[in-house]
Structures are given as structure tokens and as C-alpha cells.
Scaffold this active site. Structure first.
Site, PDB file in Angstrom:
ATOM      1  N   PHE A 135       0.868  -1.180   0.000  1.00 40.34           N
ATOM      2  CA  PHE A 135       0.000   0.000   0.000  1.00 40.34           C
ATOM      3  C   PHE A 135       0.901   1.225   0.000  1.00 40.34           C
ATOM      4  O   PHE A 135       1.687   1.423   0.928  1.00 40.34           O
ATOM      5  CB  PHE A 135      -0.923   0.032   1.218  1.00 40.34           C
ATOM      6  CG  PHE A 135      -1.840   1.228   1.216  1.00 40.34           C
ATOM      7  CD1 PHE A 135      -3.055   1.188   0.558  1.00 40.34           C
ATOM      8  CD2 PHE A 135      -1.470   2.405   1.852  1.00 40.34           C
ATOM      9  CE1 PHE A 135      -3.892   2.296   0.529  1.00 40.34           C
ATOM     10  CE2 PHE A 135      -2.300   3.518   1.834  1.00 40.34           C
ATOM     11  CZ  PHE A 135      -3.524   3.462   1.173  1.00 40.34           C
ATOM     12  N   ASP A 219       9.550   2.641   0.900  1.00 43.35           N
ATOM     13  CA  ASP A 219       8.440   3.390   1.468  1.00 43.35           C
ATOM     14  C   ASP A 219       8.437   3.149   2.974  1.00 43.35           C
ATOM     15  O   ASP A 219       8.031   2.081   3.441  1.00 43.35           O
ATOM     16  CB  ASP A 219       7.132   2.913   0.823  1.00 43.35           C
ATOM     17  CG  ASP A 219       5.892   3.581   1.404  1.00 43.35           C
ATOM     18  OD1 ASP A 219       5.987   4.203   2.486  1.00 43.35           O
ATOM     19  OD2 ASP A 219       4.813   3.446   0.803  1.00 43.35           O
ATOM     20  N   LYS A 248       3.735  10.388   8.294  1.00 39.67           N
ATOM     21  CA  LYS A 248       3.108   9.949   9.543  1.00 39.67           C
ATOM     22  C   LYS A 248       3.819  10.502  10.783  1.00 39.67           C
ATOM     23  O   LYS A 248       3.687  11.669  11.100  1.00 39.67           O
ATOM     24  CB  LYS A 248       2.972   8.428   9.547  1.00 39.67           C
ATOM     25  CG  LYS A 248       1.924   7.932   8.533  1.00 39.67           C
ATOM     26  CD  LYS A 248       1.582   6.497   8.709  1.00 39.67           C
ATOM     27  CE  LYS A 248       0.544   6.015   7.702  1.00 39.67           C
ATOM     28  NZ  LYS A 248      -0.815   6.472   8.006  1.00 39.67           N
TER      29      LYS A 248
END
Length: 401
Positions: A135, A219, A248
Site C-alpha cells: 500500500f 516506502d 506519519k
């Protein structure tokens, strides 16, 4: 009398979620509009690394907002320059590293796609490899990197030249050749259920991509900024990628993302090839500097590692739990039955926030600041939720009514 659910249904896009109307937070606790307290062990999905309302976060926002919040990208700011230098140091890029500051993980990953395309323009290569279960975001570009039919199919056609392979070393060895421009991968696939790459995967990926002139792009939107107990998960493997993305926890709740490049990959972007109106603004940069400095000076990476081990040990004897995976405070708790949704709901009823990224996995990603009290409360509430769901599952000798 209308409810907040009525307001949401009337005014917001129908995109799911919205389990409660949260109005304030402090530490690892949040409260809803009725005054009910929840223990937050999801942390905004691995975002609130310092919890809610942390004084360092509040002071940084207040001080910088009163000084200089935004300037166009025609200018630099001290906070931006400080953050770029800090990220290079924490990632270990050396002098040749460069940083692009964005607003989110999806934006950082979009920049990574463009980095790969620029590399391909120099080499004539076109194929980007991604991993099944990945994702990388919900923009059109990052969705192209996210090989899940339910996400992709409504928005086809997507970007060409992207090929998904299984996250195994064997599949990697079969796929990386002289046509590949980049491999983009998460060290731990958070949305797949907190699934780490196999042992030795990143080292082999580094070897193969280097041999074939491809970029290794990692990522670390979920795993970066100390979430695993290291600043970056790739540092656990003793390798260096060509680029890494993060977001984040870097801003502990303030929107911010980054692409960090290493070595020759730092020379691919040039003026006019990419930019962002809000990326690297003084307010976001100052908050990230304060957050990362606090994590470093207070030794919170040690707490992440210690509390992660404490939690993994603590859930071991609870009903339905078959094991854990992940690292630091990104933990997937595996269950013996596909009842993660029911467990999440039962936890919510008891005032505990977790989520279920897979049918048999509960994910937790609490604040780096948690201590014994939060761990003990979590184990009690989570144990109660598990026991309640376990009681509804027929034993092998029972037949459902």
C-alpha cells in the site's frame, strides 16, 4: 434533533469510518463528544508518535505560527534547512543526500515515482517493480503502486509500466533484470497486516538493483521516524537505499512527508521537474524539527523497542492470539480465526482504539511515550475484547444454531 452522524452523512463524502466524534486528546487518551475516554493504541494509524497534546508539539506549533507559517517555494526558511540537514543525518545519506519536503506520504511516494521515471529517462528503462500486498497511497500514481483490485479497478487505466511480484526472494531474483528502473517496497507492509519482508530480502534487493542499474526505493511512511525502534527500518538490515519516503510520525500529527535521496539519485531532480506549494513550509518544518529532536534527546527509540517487546510478550497468552509480527511499536497481532473486525469492535466498546488491517490481524501503533500504565491498561482492555469474541466462536464439538 440532528446528530453528528447526520451532519457527517449530509456534508462529508461517503468514504467510511467515523466511529465516534472525538473532541480532545491528551497523551494516549482521547475523548468523544459525550465525554467518553478511549485509550488510543492506533495513534492516528502510526502518526501520533508523541501522543496527543504533547507540550513539545504544542509549543512548536504556537511559536512558529506566531513567527512565520508559510512562504512560497521561491524562498527558504531556517526551519526547512534545519529539517533537511537533520533528515540526512538520521538517514545516514552523507553529504550527497538530498531532501524533498512534501505534505503527506502519498505526495512523498508520488515524488518517488517521478524520481524513478527520471532515472528511466537516463537509462531507457521503464519497468517499476512493486510487491503484492503493498500500500503506497490513494492518489492515481501511488494507487498504481498498490496492487489490490478493490482499490485499483474503479480508477483504471492507471500508470503503465508497473509490475507486481510476490514479496519473496525467489520472485525478486526472477524479476530484477536490465529492464527494471526501480523496485519500490515497504520494509513492513502495514496495510497488509503488518507483514515484514523475509529475512535477507532488503540485502538481496540492494545487491540485485545495484547490479542491474535500478533504484531501490523504500516506502517508510509507516516504519520511518523511529516507529520500529530505529530511525528507519532499513537501518536494521545494514543497507542503504537510493531513496526513502516517510511521513506519519515525522510530524506527530502535523501533515508532513519527505523523500530522501542517496548518492547519484540526488542528482535526478532539477529545477522545474517537481515542487509543492506547501511542502517544507516553515510551520510544518519547525514542528518536525521539534518532534524529531525530542525523540532523539529523550531516548524515545529505546522506549519504542522496550515497550514493543513488552507488548508482544504481554499479548502472548491472551485468547485467540497466535503470535505477533512487526517491529518496535508497529505490531500486528495474529488471531486464530478471521474475527479481527469483531475484536476491533469489541475493543472500541470497551474504550480501546485498535484496527483490523486483515481478517485475522489486529494492528497497534501507539505513541512512543507509552509506559507501564498504558501497556497494562491495553492488555486488560484487549484481553476483555478477545475473551468476549472468543466466547462467540463455536468449539469444534459445537454446531452453530
Amino acid at each position: 434533533m440532528t446528530t453528528w452522524q447526520d451532519d457527517a452523512s449530509r456534508d462529508l463524502m461517503s468514504l467510511g469510518g467515523r466511529l465516534a466524534l472525538l473532541t480532545r486528546g491528551e497523551g494516549s487518551s482521547v475523548w468523544d463528544d459525550e465525554g467518553r475516554r478511549y485509550l488510543d493504541f492506533l495513534g492516528g494509524i502510526a502518526v501520533n508518535g508523541l501522543g496527543h497534546g504533547h507540550p513539545v508539539f504544542v509549543e512548536a506549533v504556537s511559536r512558529q505560527a506566531a513567527t512565520l507559517a508559510h512562504v512560497s517555494n521561491y524562498f527558504a526558511s531556517p526551519a526547512q534547512l534545519e529539517l533537511a540537514a537533520r533528515l540526512k543525518r538520521l538517514a545516514g545519506t552523507g553529504e550527497s543526500g538530498r531532501v524533498f519536503l512534501a505534505n503527506s506520504g502519498a505526495e512523498a511516494n508520488e515524488a518517488a515515482i517521478k524520481l524513478a521515471r527520471l532515472h528511466g529517462g537516463k537509462t531507457g528503462k521503464t519497468s517499476i517493480l512493486v510487491l503484492n500486498g503493498a500500500f503506497h497511497g490513494r492518489t492515481t500514481g501511488t494507487l498504481s503502486l498498490t496492487p489490490k483490485a478493490a482499490y485499483q479497478d474503479p480508477f483504471r487505466p492507471l500508470l503503465p509500466g508497473i509490475r507486481a511480484i510476490d514479496p519473496t526472494i525467489e520472485a525478486l531474483e526472477a524479476a530484477v533484470d536490465d529492464t527494471v528502473v526501480a523496485l519500490i517496497a515497504e520494509p513492513i507492509q502495514g496495510e497488509a497486516g503488518v507483514v515484514p519482508l523475509p529475512d535477507g530480502y532488503l540485502a538481496r534487493a540492494r545487491e540485485l538493483t545495484s547490479r542491474h542499474g535500478a533504484l531501490l526505493i523504500l516506502d517508510e511512511v509507516q516504519t520511518g521516524s523511529g516507529r520500529t525502534g530505529e530511525w528507519f527500518a532499513f537501518q536494521r538490515e545494514g543497507i542503504a537505499p537510493d531513496a526513502v519516503t516517510l511521513a506519519k510520525s515525522i510530524g506527530a500529527g502535523f501533515p508532513l512527508g519527505a523523500l530522501i535521496t542517496f548518492g547519484a539519485a540526488s542528482d535526478l531532480f532539477s529545477p522545474g521537474t517537481h515542487n509543492s506549494t506547501f511542502g517544507g513550509n516553515p510551520l510544518a518544518s519547525a514542528v518536525a524539527n521539534a518532534v524529531l529532536d525530542h525523540i532523539e534527546t529523550e531516548g524515545l527509540l529505546d522506549n519504542v523497542a522496550a515497550r514493543g517487546a513488552q507488548l508482544r510478550e504481554g499479548v502472548g497468552g491472551l485468547p485467540l492470539v497466535t503470535g505477533t509480527r512487526g517491529a518496535g511499536l508497529l505490531i500486528g497481532i495474529t488471531l486464530s480465526a478471521p474475527v479481527a473486525g469483531e475484536v476491533r469492535a469489541a475493543a472500541h466498546e470497551r474504550g480501546l482504539i485498535v484496527n483490523a488491517p486483515a481478517d485475522d490481524v489486529i494492528r497497534i501503533a501507539p505513541a512512543y511515550t507509552i509506559g507501564d500504565a498504558e501497556v497494562e491498561e491495553f492488555l486488560v482492555l484487549f484481553g476483555e475484547a478477545l475473551a468476549a469474541v472468543a466466547a462467540t466462536i463455536p468449539t469444534p464439538t459445537e454446531t452453530p444454531a
